[in-house]
Design a protein around this motif. Structure first.
Motif, short mmCIF file in Angstrom:
data_model
loop_
_atom_site.label_atom_id
_atom_site.label_comp_id
_atom_site.label_asym_id
_atom_site.label_seq_id
_atom_site.Cartn_x
_atom_site.Cartn_y
_atom_site.Cartn_z
N THR A 60 0.93 -1.28 0.13
CA THR A 60 -0.17 -0.02 0.07
C THR A 60 0.80 1.30 0.04
N CYS B 79 -5.73 2.69 -4.80
CA CYS B 79 -5.04 3.94 -5.03
C CYS B 79 -5.14 4.40 -6.48
N ARG C 164 1.00 6.92 -6.90
CA ARG C 164 -0.20 7.73 -6.73
C ARG C 164 0.31 9.23 -6.43
N ALA D 163 0.79 4.01 -3.03
CA ALA D 163 0.67 5.43 -2.59
C ALA D 163 1.84 6.24 -3.17
#
Length: 137
Positions: free
Chosen positions: A56, A80, A63, A60
């Motif tokens: 994750t 994301c 993103r 991120a």
């Protein structure tokens, strides 16, 4: 996917900033294996200095524009709002004592319609064989 990455070779050709994972992570080991298969040297990749400690976190970073690519599961990418290009399929098995398999609550959730909807929404999970005995030893 602003760099139009499709293959591992595109990481080198397009000088993508790649965020890795810590050396013990399975995705790190998978990427090392795939790079070796593609005859791409680690030194040819533009690695970010710090690895992501979770998938994750990796998603991120992409993103947020801090990286262009990395290896993670589809659910992390979808979470994301990122593009996802599958590189491999991994089978996961749950190992348990035989007597526990027959407890009604153990696999009830994995066989439920709600679980199927949730898995489909996350992406990347094939649950058609959930709850089936693959090896009875």
């Amino acid at each position: 996917n602003p760099l139009k990455l499709r293959t591992l070779a595109d990481l080198v050709r397009r000088r993508a900033r790649v965020i890795g994972r810590q050396p013990a992570a399975g995705s790190h080991q998978l990427l090392a294996h795939l790079l070796a298969q593609a005859r791409i040297k680690r030194s040819d990749i533009r690695w970010l200095p710090q690895p992501a400690l979770a998938e994750t976190d990796l998603a991120a970073a992409i993103r947020d524009g801090d990286a262009d690519a990395g290896v993670a599961i589809e659910a992390a990418a979808r979470g994301c709002g990122l593009a996802f290009i599958p590189l491999a399929i991994e089978r996961l098995d749950l190992v348990m004592r035989r007597r526990d398999y027959f407890e009604p609550t153990v696999l009830a959730h994995a066989r439920s319609p709600a679980f199927a909807v949730h898995a489909a929404g996350m992406g990347g999970y094939g649950i058609a064989t959930s709850g089936q005995v693959m090896f009875n030893g």
